[in-house]
Design an enzyme around this catalytic site. Structure first.
Site, PDB file in Angstrom:
ATOM      1  N   ASP A   1       0.881  -1.160   0.000  1.00  0.00           N
ATOM      2  CA  ASP A   1       0.000   0.000   0.000  1.00  0.00           C
ATOM      3  C   ASP A   1       0.917   1.208   0.000  1.00  0.00           C
ATOM      4  O   ASP A   1       1.978   1.201   0.629  1.00  0.00           O
ATOM      5  CB  ASP A   1      -0.950   0.020   1.192  1.00  0.00           C
ATOM      6  CG  ASP A   1      -2.157   0.919   0.942  1.00  0.00           C
ATOM      7  OD1 ASP A   1      -2.508   1.147  -0.236  1.00  0.00           O
ATOM      8  OD2 ASP A   1      -2.754   1.404   1.916  1.00  0.00           O
TER       9      ASP A   1
ATOM     10  N   GLY B   1      -0.360   7.464 -11.487  1.00  0.00           N
ATOM     11  CA  GLY B   1      -0.728   8.091 -10.220  1.00  0.00           C
ATOM     12  C   GLY B   1      -0.274   9.538 -10.157  1.00  0.00           C
ATOM     13  O   GLY B   1      -0.482  10.320 -11.079  1.00  0.00           O
TER      14      GLY B   1
ATOM     15  N   ASP C   1       2.752  10.633 -10.214  1.00  0.00           N
ATOM     16  CA  ASP C   1       4.089  10.799 -10.789  1.00  0.00           C
ATOM     17  C   ASP C   1       4.286  12.126 -11.521  1.00  0.00           C
ATOM     18  O   ASP C   1       5.356  12.724 -11.411  1.00  0.00           O
ATOM     19  CB  ASP C   1       4.441   9.634 -11.710  1.00  0.00           C
ATOM     20  CG  ASP C   1       4.746   8.347 -10.952  1.00  0.00           C
ATOM     21  OD1 ASP C   1       4.733   8.366  -9.704  1.00  0.00           O
ATOM     22  OD2 ASP C   1       4.992   7.322 -11.617  1.00  0.00           O
TER      23      ASP C   1
ATOM     24  N   HIS D   1       9.843   5.196  -3.652  1.00  0.00           N
ATOM     25  CA  HIS D   1       9.331   4.560  -2.445  1.00  0.00           C
ATOM     26  C   HIS D   1       9.115   3.065  -2.664  1.00  0.00           C
ATOM     27  O   HIS D   1       9.554   2.242  -1.856  1.00  0.00           O
ATOM     28  CB  HIS D   1       8.033   5.235  -2.028  1.00  0.00           C
ATOM     29  CG  HIS D   1       7.097   5.458  -3.188  1.00  0.00           C
ATOM     30  ND1 HIS D   1       7.394   6.318  -4.228  1.00  0.00           N
ATOM     31  CD2 HIS D   1       5.900   4.924  -3.498  1.00  0.00           C
ATOM     32  CE1 HIS D   1       6.412   6.297  -5.116  1.00  0.00           C
ATOM     33  NE2 HIS D   1       5.489   5.457  -4.699  1.00  0.00           N
ATOM     34  N   ARG D   2       8.457   2.693  -3.759  1.00  0.00           N
ATOM     35  CA  ARG D   2       8.214   1.276  -4.046  1.00  0.00           C
ATOM     36  C   ARG D   2       9.525   0.567  -4.367  1.00  0.00           C
ATOM     37  O   ARG D   2       9.766  -0.551  -3.933  1.00  0.00           O
ATOM     38  CB  ARG D   2       7.212   1.114  -5.189  1.00  0.00           C
ATOM     39  CG  ARG D   2       6.814  -0.347  -5.420  1.00  0.00           C
ATOM     40  CD  ARG D   2       5.630  -0.503  -6.381  1.00  0.00           C
ATOM     41  NE  ARG D   2       4.423   0.044  -5.783  1.00  0.00           N
ATOM     42  CZ  ARG D   2       3.835   1.185  -6.168  1.00  0.00           C
ATOM     43  NH1 ARG D   2       4.326   1.880  -7.165  1.00  0.00           N
ATOM     44  NH2 ARG D   2       2.747   1.613  -5.572  1.00  0.00           N
TER      45      ARG D   2
END
Length: 191
Positions: free
Chosen positions: A68, A149, A151, A176-177
């Site tokens: 998430d 998203g 980005d 982050h991912r």
């Protein structure tokens, strides 16, 4: 080793496959034959990631991981956070979320923000968590065509480009991912 990524999001699946570089056999929920929407009712990223992973593990009996992600904006008291994917409402588009963010940030001088991703891995019945974070700022207008998203309106600290202006490799190296996935990979490699 085959792992199921508990997502229907093809953009996330593609990003994870690029980060892993073909080293792991990752399938998503479509590949598993799971078409139902998995509830995300927790008020934390960690809780939602765990909820999705547990759902797949309990229903299908397979090792899996879920993530998430939330965008936390300082001037908006940390919003949208856990509600980032549905910031503009249920069944909204990426563009709807970006437009709402730009509208809410209009005229604000403090544009500091961070992206966080939490991954929950269930492997042989044991649960593990991995977190990634990147700090940056919200731009005043969308730039770039890549990514998804938020980005186009998020520029990471130390860079002149938004995530949407970066190549997939450049973004994945610092995102982050990408950071959370690298921790997951290190864990899996150590097994």
């Amino acid at each position: 080793m085959e792992l199921i990524f508990a997502t229907h999001n093809q953009h996330k699946t593609q990003e994870v496959l690029e980060i892993l570089g073909g080293k792991w056999d990752v399938k998503n929920l479509h590949d598993l034959g799971c078409e139902e929407e998995i509830p995300e009712t927790s008020d934390t990223l960690k809780g939602n990631a765990l909820q999705k992973a547990q759902y797949v593990y309990e229903k299908y009996g397979v090792d899996c991981f879920a993530d998430d992600t939330g965008l936390e904006v300082e001037a908006l008291d940390g919003r949208p956070g856990v509600y980032s994917a549905r910031y503009a409402g249920e069944h909204c588009s990426f563009a709807d979320n970006v437009n709402k963010m730009l509208k809410e940030m209009d005229g604000k001088n403090n544009r500091k923000a961070c992206f966080k991703t939490v991954i929950a891995l269930i492997l042989k019945g044991e649960t593990y968590f991995f977190e990634g974070r990147v700090d940056g700022e919200i731009l005043t207008a969308a730039t770039g065509e890549a990514g998804f998203g938020y980005d186009p309106i998020f520029r990471p600290d130390g860079f002149e480009k938004s995530f949407a202006e970066m190549s997939a490799d450049d973004k994945n190296a610092i995102s982050h991912r990408g950071r959370a996935m690298q921790k997951l990979v290190q864990f899996l490699n150590a097994l």
